[in-house]
Motif scaffolding. Structure first.
Motif, mmCIF file in Angstrom:
data_model
loop_
_atom_site.group_PDB
_atom_site.id
_atom_site.type_symbol
_atom_site.label_atom_id
_atom_site.label_comp_id
_atom_site.label_asym_id
_atom_site.label_seq_id
_atom_site.Cartn_x
_atom_site.Cartn_y
_atom_site.Cartn_z
ATOM 1 N N PHE A 165 -1.448 3.932 -8.227
ATOM 2 C CA PHE A 165 -0.980 5.290 -7.953
ATOM 3 C C PHE A 165 -2.199 6.158 -7.693
ATOM 4 O O PHE A 165 -3.315 5.837 -8.075
ATOM 5 N N GLY A 166 -1.979 7.266 -6.982
ATOM 6 C CA GLY A 166 -3.078 8.147 -6.605
ATOM 7 C C GLY A 166 -3.643 7.817 -5.241
ATOM 8 O O GLY A 166 -3.447 6.725 -4.698
ATOM 9 N N SER A 167 -4.331 8.794 -4.653
ATOM 10 C CA SER A 167 -5.033 8.623 -3.370
ATOM 11 C C SER A 167 -4.128 8.230 -2.222
ATOM 12 O O SER A 167 -4.435 7.311 -1.470
ATOM 13 N N GLY A 168 -3.009 8.926 -2.087
ATOM 14 C CA GLY A 168 -2.183 8.691 -0.921
ATOM 15 C C GLY A 168 -0.753 8.336 -1.236
ATOM 16 O O GLY A 168 -0.266 8.542 -2.351
ATOM 17 N N THR A 169 -0.072 7.801 -0.239
ATOM 18 C CA THR A 169 1.350 7.511 -0.351
ATOM 19 C C THR A 169 1.611 6.020 -0.195
ATOM 20 O O THR A 169 0.762 5.268 0.258
ATOM 21 N N GLY A 170 2.812 5.616 -0.578
ATOM 22 C CA GLY A 170 3.222 4.239 -0.368
ATOM 23 C C GLY A 170 3.324 3.410 -1.626
ATOM 24 O O GLY A 170 3.374 2.185 -1.553
ATOM 25 N N SER A 171 3.375 4.034 -2.811
ATOM 26 C CA SER A 171 3.495 3.289 -4.063
ATOM 27 C C SER A 171 4.773 3.709 -4.784
ATOM 28 O O SER A 171 5.438 4.672 -4.413
ATOM 29 N N TRP A 172 5.095 2.979 -5.849
ATOM 30 C CA TRP A 172 6.260 3.346 -6.659
ATOM 31 C C TRP A 172 6.134 4.767 -7.200
ATOM 32 O O TRP A 172 7.133 5.455 -7.401
ATOM 33 N N TYR A 188 13.276 5.782 -11.960
ATOM 34 C CA TYR A 188 12.481 4.671 -12.487
ATOM 35 C C TYR A 188 13.109 3.341 -12.091
ATOM 36 O O TYR A 188 14.333 3.185 -12.134
ATOM 37 N N PRO A 189 12.269 2.353 -11.708
ATOM 38 C CA PRO A 189 12.815 1.096 -11.197
ATOM 39 C C PRO A 189 13.293 0.110 -12.256
ATOM 40 O O PRO A 189 13.910 -0.906 -11.913
ATOM 41 N N GLY A 190 12.971 0.347 -13.533
ATOM 42 C CA GLY A 190 13.308 -0.649 -14.547
ATOM 43 C C GLY A 190 13.713 -0.051 -15.865
ATOM 44 O O GLY A 190 13.994 1.148 -15.972
ATOM 45 N N ALA A 191 13.734 -0.912 -16.900
ATOM 46 C CA ALA A 191 14.065 -0.459 -18.248
ATOM 47 C C ALA A 191 12.953 0.441 -18.771
ATOM 48 O O ALA A 191 11.771 0.191 -18.541
ATOM 49 N N LEU A 192 13.334 1.476 -19.497
ATOM 50 C CA LEU A 192 12.361 2.492 -19.920
ATOM 51 C C LEU A 192 11.392 2.000 -20.988
ATOM 52 O O LEU A 192 10.336 2.601 -21.182
ATOM 53 N N ASP A 193 11.732 0.931 -21.703
ATOM 54 C CA ASP A 193 10.895 0.494 -22.816
ATOM 55 C C ASP A 193 10.029 -0.716 -22.498
ATOM 56 O O ASP A 193 9.394 -1.267 -23.387
ATOM 57 N N VAL A 194 9.975 -1.129 -21.242
ATOM 58 C CA VAL A 194 9.167 -2.291 -20.857
ATOM 59 C C VAL A 194 7.822 -1.822 -20.317
ATOM 60 O O VAL A 194 7.772 -1.116 -19.310
ATOM 61 N N PRO A 195 6.713 -2.190 -20.964
ATOM 62 C CA PRO A 195 5.394 -1.752 -20.460
ATOM 63 C C PRO A 195 4.972 -2.539 -19.221
ATOM 64 O O PRO A 195 5.224 -3.743 -19.108
ATOM 65 N N SER A 196 4.343 -1.827 -18.306
ATOM 66 C CA SER A 196 3.817 -2.423 -17.073
ATOM 67 C C SER A 196 2.374 -1.986 -16.878
ATOM 68 O O SER A 196 1.944 -0.955 -17.413
ATOM 69 N N ALA A 197 1.629 -2.766 -16.089
ATOM 70 C CA ALA A 197 0.228 -2.454 -15.798
ATOM 71 C C ALA A 197 0.151 -1.500 -14.611
ATOM 72 O O ALA A 197 0.753 -1.749 -13.569
ATOM 73 N N TRP A 198 -0.606 -0.407 -14.775
ATOM 74 C CA TRP A 198 -0.780 0.597 -13.726
ATOM 75 C C TRP A 198 -2.268 0.857 -13.511
ATOM 76 O O TRP A 198 -3.073 0.756 -14.448
ATOM 77 N N THR A 199 -2.606 1.254 -12.302
ATOM 78 C CA THR A 199 -3.997 1.492 -11.931
ATOM 79 C C THR A 199 -4.117 2.784 -11.143
ATOM 80 O O THR A 199 -3.452 2.942 -10.109
ATOM 81 N N TYR A 200 -4.947 3.695 -11.626
ATOM 82 C CA TYR A 200 -5.277 4.895 -10.862
ATOM 83 C C TYR A 200 -6.321 4.480 -9.835
ATOM 84 O O TYR A 200 -7.422 4.043 -10.176
ATOM 85 N N LEU A 201 -5.972 4.577 -8.577
ATOM 86 C CA LEU A 201 -6.752 3.945 -7.514
ATOM 87 C C LEU A 201 -8.214 4.395 -7.459
ATOM 88 O O LEU A 201 -9.108 3.558 -7.243
ATOM 89 N N PRO A 202 -8.538 5.685 -7.633
ATOM 90 C CA PRO A 202 -9.961 6.045 -7.641
ATOM 91 C C PRO A 202 -10.753 5.335 -8.737
ATOM 92 O O PRO A 202 -11.935 5.010 -8.530
#
Length: 338
Positions: A165-172, A188-202
């Motif tokens: 996420f960040g630095s433009g468009t085209g992500s969830w 939100y695409p999934g269950a609220l209590d399931v952790p997922s890996a996210w990356t701030y692009l900068p």
């Protein structure tokens, strides 16, 4: 900072989302940046960057224009629907350029390799058991990198990260989570209590710079083929809702007593429409990522570069929303990818 001839980088796919973030990060760090974009594309307005409007398949012209580059960044990423036919040929084009430049190749990996049986924490040595087409393609790409490195042809580094996420468009983030934030709603695409890996692009782009600096100045630290995991954030849907609710309230999109509305993707509809719409079929294949808890362990990367670049989540979200035009935009940092 003056450019050092050895600190010269060729970025393939520099108009893409990750490619543009990497272009900005390397330029800001004083590297000589040679940024490849397809013929006919318009170069973004980024200071200190030499734009190469060349087809990535034109190895001779590309190598001539990028003479002296010691690092090549593979930021070429075809649409989901074209991975089967384009992903491996693009990788081979990047390998040809790196081989002729005698440069190190750097590649942004993802978690698709591990499949739905992946454990909650993913380390570099976690078995890769992809069950999807795209996951198997990613495994094949990394295996090819490892094979070429074993032959002594091109040394490479994979840095694996979670959803961007960040630095433009085209992500969830912008297509779902924040799409209706001005209306006080998160999808939100999934269950609220399931952790997922996210990356701030900068942060990821700056990590590539730090690792590239090590490649140039202390190359003996690296094996011919290396994999590092970028930890980023581990976030549940509820954590996203809390953050976005604070943003919406601070921006006046929610009254003080209002709560953020939460919507969900209509997966059954998407599955049916996927019979006719290829992109929707690809989304269905990756739905498991929202149902399977996962995070990335970044200890190996931290041992190499120190603490990985890590923007506080609230600041990263605010800046990402600014990049989308919700808090103003200015300069190259907010140029959308294409």
């Amino acid at each position: 900072m003056e450019n050092n001839p050895t600190r010269s980088v060729l970025i393939l796919g520099a108009r893409g989302r990750f490619g543009l973030a990497a272009t900005r990060a390397f330029a800001a760090s004083g590297w000589r940046v040679l940024a490849q974009i397809r013929p006919g594309a318009t170069a973004p307005d980024c200071a200190g960057v030499a734009w190469l409007t060349l087809a990535v398949e034109d190895t001779a012209a590309l190598v001539q224009a990028a003479a002296g580059a010691s690092v090549v960044i593979h930021a070429l990423n075809p649409p989901y629907t074209d991975w089967k036919t384009q992903a491996m040929p693009l990788l081979e084009a990047a390998l040809r350029a790196a081989r002729q430049l005698n440069a190190r190749l750097m590649f942004a990996g993802n978690v698709y390799n591990f499949g739905s049986s992946m454990p909650p924490v993913l380390a570099e040595q976690t078995p890769q058991q992809a069950h999807t087409r795209k996951g198997k393609i990613r495994i094949a790409m990394e295996q090819q990198l490892q094979h070429v490195a074993s032959l002594g042809q091109v040394r490479s580094v994979v840095i694996r990260a979670g959803d961007f996420f960040g630095s433009g468009t085209g992500s969830w983030f912008d297509l779902a989570l924040a799409k209706d934030i001005r209306r006080g709603k998160m999808v939100y695409p999934g269950a609220l209590d399931v952790p997922s890996a996210w990356t701030y692009l900068p942060d990821l782009a700056n990590t590539f710079v730090r690792v590239a600096d090590k490649l140039v100045h202390t190359p003996a630290q690296f094996a011919p083929f290396e994999v590092f995991h970028f930890q980023g954030y581990s976030l549940t849907g509820r954590a996203w809702a809390e953050q976005l609710e604070d943003v919406a309230r601070n921006q006046g999109w929610l009254e003080p007593a209002q709560q953020l509305k939460i919507g969900y993707l209509p997966w059954p509809v998407i599955k049916i429409c996927g019979l006719l719409v290829p992109m929707w079929r690809e989304l269905i294949e990756m739905r498991y990522l929202w149902q399977t808890p996962h995070a990335l362990a970044g200890g190996k990367l931290d041992a190499l570069i120190g603490a990985e670049p890590h923007t506080p989540l609230s600041l990263a979200i605010h800046t990402a929303l600014r990049d989308l035009g919700l808090a103003g935009r200015s300069g190259c940092a907010e140029t959308s990818w294409a």
